[in-house]
Design an enzyme around this catalytic site. Structure first.
Site, PDB file in Angstrom:
ATOM      1  N   TYR A 137       0.831  -1.203   0.000  1.00 22.30           N
ATOM      2  CA  TYR A 137       0.000   0.000   0.000  1.00 22.30           C
ATOM      3  C   TYR A 137       0.866   1.254   0.000  1.00 22.30           C
ATOM      4  O   TYR A 137       0.498   2.268  -0.605  1.00 22.30           O
ATOM      5  CB  TYR A 137      -0.948  -0.004   1.200  1.00 22.30           C
ATOM      6  CG  TYR A 137      -2.152  -0.883   1.000  1.00 22.30           C
ATOM      7  CD1 TYR A 137      -3.275  -0.405   0.328  1.00 22.30           C
ATOM      8  CD2 TYR A 137      -2.174  -2.197   1.455  1.00 22.30           C
ATOM      9  CE1 TYR A 137      -4.386  -1.203   0.136  1.00 22.30           C
ATOM     10  CE2 TYR A 137      -3.277  -3.006   1.266  1.00 22.30           C
ATOM     11  CZ  TYR A 137      -4.379  -2.514   0.603  1.00 22.30           C
ATOM     12  OH  TYR A 137      -5.474  -3.307   0.393  1.00 22.30           O
TER      13      TYR A 137
ATOM     14  N   GLU B 133      -8.566  -7.352   5.055  1.00 20.61           N
ATOM     15  CA  GLU B 133      -7.723  -8.418   4.514  1.00 20.61           C
ATOM     16  C   GLU B 133      -7.072  -9.225   5.630  1.00 20.61           C
ATOM     17  O   GLU B 133      -6.976 -10.459   5.548  1.00 20.61           O
ATOM     18  CB  GLU B 133      -6.677  -7.812   3.577  1.00 20.61           C
ATOM     19  CG  GLU B 133      -7.295  -7.277   2.285  1.00 20.61           C
ATOM     20  CD  GLU B 133      -6.507  -6.146   1.652  1.00 20.61           C
ATOM     21  OE1 GLU B 133      -5.282  -6.051   1.904  1.00 20.61           O
ATOM     22  OE2 GLU B 133      -7.115  -5.341   0.916  1.00 20.61           O
TER      23      GLU B 133
END
Length: 390
Positions: free
Chosen positions: A98, A140
């Site tokens: 990310y 997640e």
């Protein structure tokens, strides 16, 4: 919730960012793959990059998330986040990635929008990005924990123990090489399959599970004009080993007892066959209506499975449309699907799967017939270009 200052800045700049988001996405991927070519080789779908579908999906999700934050600051867009999180979890996306995405995305925003990206604008959109990223990472992590796997450690070796050709599709049956149990799954889910290609790449595709509970995972692959499906069809045989991720996906059959409507087109039949398999295996008394559309009998994958499973259920019917009927299977109807021709009961929960134009048409028909939007669920193969849209 965005800070008040950031919300004002995002609201003021959203039209400009939304208007340029497609160009931003293209520049972003160019920068990302220049710095990290291994991501294009082994993680991102090269076909979707080439045709621009992935760029459109990224652009749509960012714009939709920002709009949702402004409209409902205390209620994040759960459907969109869940869809993305399941896909990321199936691919083994890790938290550090990310930060990589953020760096190249904001470099792309600065390049495309130039001097309009002040420090204040950059800070506000960074807040949007990390709100979305933090929500996804939390989801997640939860999905990985539920599956009993470490973050990012999703790949397992499976041996092909069955290969069942049926026209232009092949159904693969696979079991873990190490003899471990078949992972739990829900009807309607998919698995990620990592396929080695002649040029050394290991491209990943998602395939819906097309069978119910058993001693092997079963997924069905249609041969299309693509490198991965061609490799699977022409070069993967019984005894070969594939790297496969855990069952994932949030469009799954509910546990209720109300009526169920399964609407599919083309290879979109695969998750519906999984749902029908589960219903048949559990001797479900639910009313089940299966609707399928295809070009011809010849292109209709798993037609025998459809008929056999519907016949096993006490209150199930099938309705099949063929655009150009031919061959041995009877055509119930000719042309495009018309759901007004089907007796749809009150309180039905609908599941849709197929090409995006088909999904839009089927959903619009169901809404016109009075089915609430909350009771219509869809699965689309490939990048979801419908995220965040009503």
């Amino acid at each position: 919730m965005l800070s008040e200052k950031s919300a004002e800045t995002v609201r003021a700049t959203l039209p400009a960012v939304s208007g340029s988001i497609g160009e931003i996405a293209s520049v972003f991927y160019e920068k990302l793959f220049t710095a990290h070519p291994e991501l294009l080789r082994d993680l991102f779908n090269r076909g979707n990059q080439a045709n621009g579908a992935q760029q459109q999906a990224l652009a749509g999700s960012i714009a939709a998330f920002a709009s949702a934050l402004l409209e409902h600051p205390d209620t994040p867009p759960e459907t969109m986040l869940s869809r993305i999180a399941h896909k990321h979890a199936s691919l083994g996306i890790t938290c550090d990635q990310y930060s990589i995405v953020q760096a190249h995305l904001f470099a792309a925003i600065g390049e495309v929008l130039g001097s309009a990206v002040t420090d204040e604008v950059a800070a506000a959109w960074s807040e949007v990005y990390w709100r979305m990223a933090d929500a996804l990472m939390a989801k997640e992590a939860r999905l990985h924990a539920e599956a009993g796997i470490a973050d990012g450690d999703v790949w397992r070796d499976y041996r092909v123990v069955g290969r069942l050709p049926d026209g232009d599709v092949v159904t693969f049956q696979v079991r873990p090489v190490d003899g471990s149990p078949i992972p739990a799954s829900r009807p309607g889910q998919y698995v990620s399959v990592q396929v080695p290609l002649p040029d050394g790449a290991r491209q990943i595709r998602q395939y819906s599970l097309s069978g119910g509970p058993g001693d092997a995972l079963r997924f069905t692959v249609k041969k299309v004009d693509g490198e991965v499906s061609t490799q699977l069809h022409e070069h993967v045989a019984e005894g070969d080993v594939l790297r496969i991720g855990p069952p994932s996906g949030d469009v799954t059959l509910d546990d209720g007892d109300g009526p169920v409507l399964l609407v599919s087109a083309g290879i979109g039949c695969t998750p519906m066959i999984s749902m029908l398999s589960h219903l048949a295996a559990t001797d479900s008394p639910r009313q089940v209506i299966a609707v399928h559309a295809d070009r011809t009998q010849r292109t209709h994958a798993l037609r025998a499975d459809l008929d056999q499973l519907v016949a096993k259920l006490p209150d199930a019917t099938a309705h099949v449309w063929y655009e150009a009927p031919e061959g041995r299977w009877p055509a119930d109807r000719t042309g495009l699907v018309d759901l007004s021709a089907v007796d749809i009961p009150e309180g039905v929960t609908a599941y849709l799967c197929g090409p995006l134009p088909f999904l839009r048409s089927a959903r619009a028909q169901l809404r016109a017939l009075g089915v609430p939007a909350a009771d219509i669920h869809y699965e689309v193969f490939g990048p979801d270009l419908w995220l965040g849209r009503d």
